[in-house]
Design a protein around this motif. Structure first.
Motif, PDB file in Angstrom:
ATOM      1  N   GLU A 114      51.969  66.483  -7.428  1.00 34.11           N
ATOM      2  CA  GLU A 114      53.135  66.377  -6.558  1.00 34.11           C
ATOM      3  C   GLU A 114      52.908  65.326  -5.473  1.00 34.11           C
ATOM      4  N   VAL A 115      51.705  65.308  -4.911  1.00 33.71           N
ATOM      5  CA  VAL A 115      51.406  64.320  -3.874  1.00 33.71           C
ATOM      6  C   VAL A 115      51.223  62.935  -4.496  1.00 33.71           C
ATOM      7  N   ARG A 116      50.503  62.881  -5.605  1.00 32.93           N
ATOM      8  CA  ARG A 116      50.243  61.588  -6.255  1.00 32.93           C
ATOM      9  C   ARG A 116      51.555  60.891  -6.612  1.00 32.93           C
ATOM     10  N   LEU A 117      52.544  61.676  -7.035  1.00 35.01           N
ATOM     11  CA  LEU A 117      53.856  61.122  -7.401  1.00 35.01           C
ATOM     12  C   LEU A 117      54.788  60.989  -6.196  1.00 35.01           C
ATOM     13  N   ARG A 118      54.282  61.370  -5.028  1.00 34.35           N
ATOM     14  CA  ARG A 118      55.030  61.288  -3.753  1.00 34.35           C
ATOM     15  C   ARG A 118      56.337  62.075  -3.827  1.00 34.35           C
ATOM     16  N   ALA A 119      56.276  63.245  -4.418  1.00 37.99           N
ATOM     17  CA  ALA A 119      57.456  64.108  -4.494  1.00 37.99           C
ATOM     18  C   ALA A 119      57.908  64.548  -3.111  1.00 37.99           C
ATOM     19  N   TYR A 120      57.014  64.507  -2.126  1.00 35.83           N
ATOM     20  CA  TYR A 120      57.375  64.902  -0.758  1.00 35.83           C
ATOM     21  C   TYR A 120      58.411  63.960  -0.156  1.00 35.83           C
ATOM     22  N   GLU A 121      58.664  62.820  -0.790  1.00 37.08           N
ATOM     23  CA  GLU A 121      59.700  61.913  -0.288  1.00 37.08           C
ATOM     24  C   GLU A 121      61.101  62.381  -0.681  1.00 37.08           C
ATOM     25  N   MET A 122      61.195  63.425  -1.471  1.00 34.13           N
ATOM     26  CA  MET A 122      62.484  64.027  -1.824  1.00 34.13           C
ATOM     27  C   MET A 122      62.372  65.527  -1.556  1.00 34.13           C
ATOM     28  N   PRO A 123      62.395  65.945  -0.270  1.00 30.68           N
ATOM     29  CA  PRO A 123      62.039  67.315   0.113  1.00 30.68           C
ATOM     30  C   PRO A 123      63.196  68.313   0.092  1.00 30.68           C
ATOM     31  N   PHE A 124      64.236  68.019  -0.664  1.00 25.61           N
ATOM     32  CA  PHE A 124      65.336  68.970  -0.775  1.00 25.61           C
ATOM     33  C   PHE A 124      66.082  68.694  -2.072  1.00 25.61           C
ATOM     34  N   ASN A 125      66.927  69.642  -2.443  1.00 23.95           N
ATOM     35  CA  ASN A 125      67.840  69.455  -3.564  1.00 23.95           C
ATOM     36  C   ASN A 125      69.150  70.136  -3.216  1.00 23.95           C
ATOM     37  N   SER A 126      70.085  70.176  -4.138  1.00 24.59           N
ATOM     38  CA  SER A 126      71.393  70.734  -3.810  1.00 24.59           C
ATOM     39  C   SER A 126      71.349  72.238  -3.617  1.00 24.59           C
ATOM     40  N   ASP A 127      70.248  72.869  -3.983  1.00 22.89           N
ATOM     41  CA  ASP A 127      70.117  74.322  -3.882  1.00 22.89           C
ATOM     42  C   ASP A 127      69.261  74.746  -2.696  1.00 22.89           C
ATOM     43  N   SER A 128      68.164  74.069  -2.469  1.00 24.51           N
ATOM     44  CA  SER A 128      67.197  74.475  -1.454  1.00 24.51           C
ATOM     45  C   SER A 128      66.803  73.277  -0.596  1.00 24.51           C
ATOM     46  N   SER A 129      66.461  73.572   0.655  1.00 21.40           N
ATOM     47  CA  SER A 129      66.112  72.482   1.560  1.00 21.40           C
ATOM     48  C   SER A 129      65.139  72.963   2.618  1.00 21.40           C
ATOM     49  N   PHE A 130      64.386  72.032   3.174  1.00 20.87           N
ATOM     50  CA  PHE A 130      63.425  72.395   4.213  1.00 20.87           C
ATOM     51  C   PHE A 130      64.128  72.907   5.458  1.00 20.87           C
ATOM     52  N   TRP A 131      65.330  72.403   5.754  1.00 24.60           N
ATOM     53  CA  TRP A 131      66.012  72.841   6.975  1.00 24.60           C
ATOM     54  C   TRP A 131      66.627  74.229   6.808  1.00 24.60           C
ATOM     55  N   SER A 132      67.123  74.549   5.622  1.00 18.89           N
ATOM     56  CA  SER A 132      67.677  75.887   5.406  1.00 18.89           C
ATOM     57  C   SER A 132      66.576  76.932   5.287  1.00 18.89           C
TER      58      SER A 132
END
Length: 590
Positions: A114-132
């Motif tokens: 996940e880190v190697r692919l830098r998935a943290y640059e997309m930290p939300f989706n239409s269902d779940s999010s870091f702010w919610s």
């Protein structure tokens, strides 16, 4: 699957049933235990936080550091852990630790990838999010003044946490690694709900202060409430305001116009990793697509049989329209929907002990999905202690789907499985407190089918609801791979789900947008359920009259959360021990 994992899997199939023999810890066992205990403790310190399923935030006074340097530092740790694991010969481990290694190594591999692919640059989706997800911190039980002070400190840390996420998302925008623009409309509602807040006491973040423990003196309670109001007003609300501006003026206008995960930079590797993580299997997108098409055809034939039981004379499409529009199938108030779900869950209570031998001590409650996230959430979600039921837009929440939903999300699905996993005291924390989607979602989907044996579906319409839910999960295999591998359009995906299920139009839309923005996750349900159904059929065939449904389900549930290859090896060990007799079967129980 990496070569070492294949080697571990082979050893699992050959090893003695779990607990069949007593082992003195070897040097390899001690080294392995030291590795995973050190890494797990460090991981909780690094990433502990709250979401809708768990709260590992503990007494932390800060939210996780999600900045790119911290992410890369974690990657170095996980890469070193993998090197350390390379130095352990699985053949020198006890039977228990061979299982643990087969679960732990992929867990670390996924975290590193996940880190190697830098998935943290997309930290939300239409269902779940870091702010919610942040608001779920407020549901943590706080007993002391120090608990409240630590919570308020985390609230004051929201601006720093959000700024790091924004920096990561800007990096994602710069390289075209974003949530697709097609699913972003309206996703800022939950941000705006906090950003535009006028009274801190009306915030979900203030909820823990409305009823505080009597052991905290009244004067101190008021001081803590004052601290919370200041933290929300001066830190939380401005941070959400900054995020809202970024979302509306930068992220949405610059988000990619493609849909497929494979269309992003490094997208083929990213999607392959998502498949590996969420299914725990070595399958290609093409293979999964074909499995989905086969399942869709099988379930469609079963649906037709149930339609004939109702006496309906029209076409399949006309039957779906009837289900979506007839008032008899819909609650008139949110409370009616909640009451019906509670009634179903109590009926399950009366039957579950006939099918599962070991039941958890932990209980669950039923709670409405918070209003700020309900418009884009699924119909329900379950986890340890809570079954979240979505009462938003009642005409999209048919009662004929409610038995399957309740079985899946509460008992004997997610809430029961999560409670049992927590109560497996002999298992290491990385098994008790981790969630492997293929196993957890596979079990929950399997329980929808088990509900038929339990007598939970009272009408052909509810049985059709069960099948429409199974079809929904089969269609996911087709849609997810269709969008992310075959280049399907959003309209094509919407039409496929609409034409094959009795889901409401609202659910069809929110679900398809979820698959578009969360590649791979939707694949775990059906593939996990297929594995459990296949293993049960194998156990029934091999054991004949010796087959005990409660013992089989105990063997599945006592695993904690495991990969599908581990589950298969363990159930086959259970079958072999059951053939040998009750005493050996009991000894083989994990």
């Amino acid at each position: 699957m990496p070569a070492l994992n294949l080697r571990i899997a082979a050893l699992l199939l050959a090893c003695a049933p779990l607990h069949a023999l007593a082992f003195a810890p070897s040097d390899a066992d001690k080294r392995f235990q030291a590795i995973y205990e050190k890494e797990w403790t460090w991981r909780q310190e690094q990433t502990g936080q709250a979401d809708e399923d768990t709260d590992t935030s503990g007494d932390n006074t800060r939210l996780p550091d999600v900045g790119a340097p911290a992410q890369q530092a974690r990657l170095k740790v996980w890469e070193q852990v993998l090197k350390d694991l390379d130095g352990i010969d699985p053949a020198q481990l006890s039977a228990e630790n061979r299982i643990n290694l087969a679960i732990y190594r992929p867990q670390v591999e996924n975290l590193a990838a996940e880190v190697r692919l830098r998935a943290y640059e997309m930290p939300f989706n239409s269902d779940s999010s870091f702010w919610s997800n942040l608001s779920f911190m407020a549901r943590r039980q706080m007993k002391t003044a120090d608990d409240y002070r630590a919570y308020a400190s985390r609230l004051r840390d929201v601006p720093r946490h959000f700024d790091q996420h924004i920096a990561n998302m800007r990096a994602g925008l710069a390289r075209g690694f974003t949530v697709p623009r097609a699913v972003l409309d309206g996703r800022d509602v939950s941000i705006a709900a906090v950003a535009e807040l006028k009274d801190p006491e009306q915030s979900a973040f203030y909820a823990p202060y409305r009823k505080m423990p009597a052991r905290i003196p009244a004067a101190e309670q008021e001081a803590l409430r004052k601290e919370a109001r200041a933290a929300i007003r001066e830190h939380v609300v401005p941070a959400f305001g900054t995020l809202l501006t970024f979302f509306r003026t930068e992220y949405v206008p610059k988000a990619r116009t493609t849909l497929a995960a494979e269309a992003m930079p490094g997208g083929k590797d990213f999607y392959a990793q998502q498949i590996r993580e969420y299914t725990t299997l070595d399958l290609s997108a093409e293979q999964i697509h074909r499995i989905g098409l086969e399942e869709v055809a099988r379930i469609r034939a079963e649906m037709q049989e149930v339609i004939e039981q109702t006496g309906f004379k029209g076409t399949f499409a006309e039957f779906l329209t009837f289900l979506r529009t007839d008032p008899q199938f819909y609650a008139k108030t949110p409370q009616q929907l909640l009451d019906r779900a509670a009634w179903i869950s109590k009926r399950v209570d009366g039957e579950v002990g006939k099918f599962i031998g070991t039941l958890p001590r932990g209980r669950f409650t039923i709670v409405e999905v918070p209003a700020d996230i309900a418009p884009f959430w699924t119909a329900g979600r379950g986890g340890l202690g809570t079954y979240w039921l979505n009462t938003y837009d009642l005409p999209s929440r048919p009662l004929y789907n409610l038995p399957a939903l309740t079985l899946h999300e509460s008992s004997p699905g997610h809430s029961l499985q999560a409670a049992l996993a927590q109560e497996q005291g002999e298992q290491p924390a990385f098994r008790r407190d981790n969630y492997i989607s293929a196993y957890g979602e596979g079990w929950a989907l399997y329980t929808e089918k088990l509900g038929k044996e339990m007598g939970i579906y009272e009408t052909p319409y509810e049985d059709f609801g069960r099948l429409t839910y199974e079809m929904w999960r089969a269609a996911r295999l087709v849609i997810d791979t269709g969008v992310h591998h075959k280049g399907w359009s959003r309209d094509q995906a919407l039409a496929y789900l609409r034409d094959h299920t009795a889901l409401s139009e609202h659910e069809v839309t929110t679900e398809v947008d979820r698959y578009i923005s969360w590649p791979g996750q939707a694949l775990s349900y059906k593939l996990g359920e297929i594995a459990i159904v296949r293993l049960r059929a194998e156990a029934e065939r091999e054991l004949g009259p010796k087959f005990d449904i409660k013992a089989f389900h105990d063997a599945v549930l006592k695993q904690g959360s495991v990969t599908l290859p581990v589950l298969e090896s363990q159930i086959r060990a259970f079958i072999a021990a059951s053939k040998a007799g009750p005493a050996k079967a009991a000894a083989a129980a994990p």
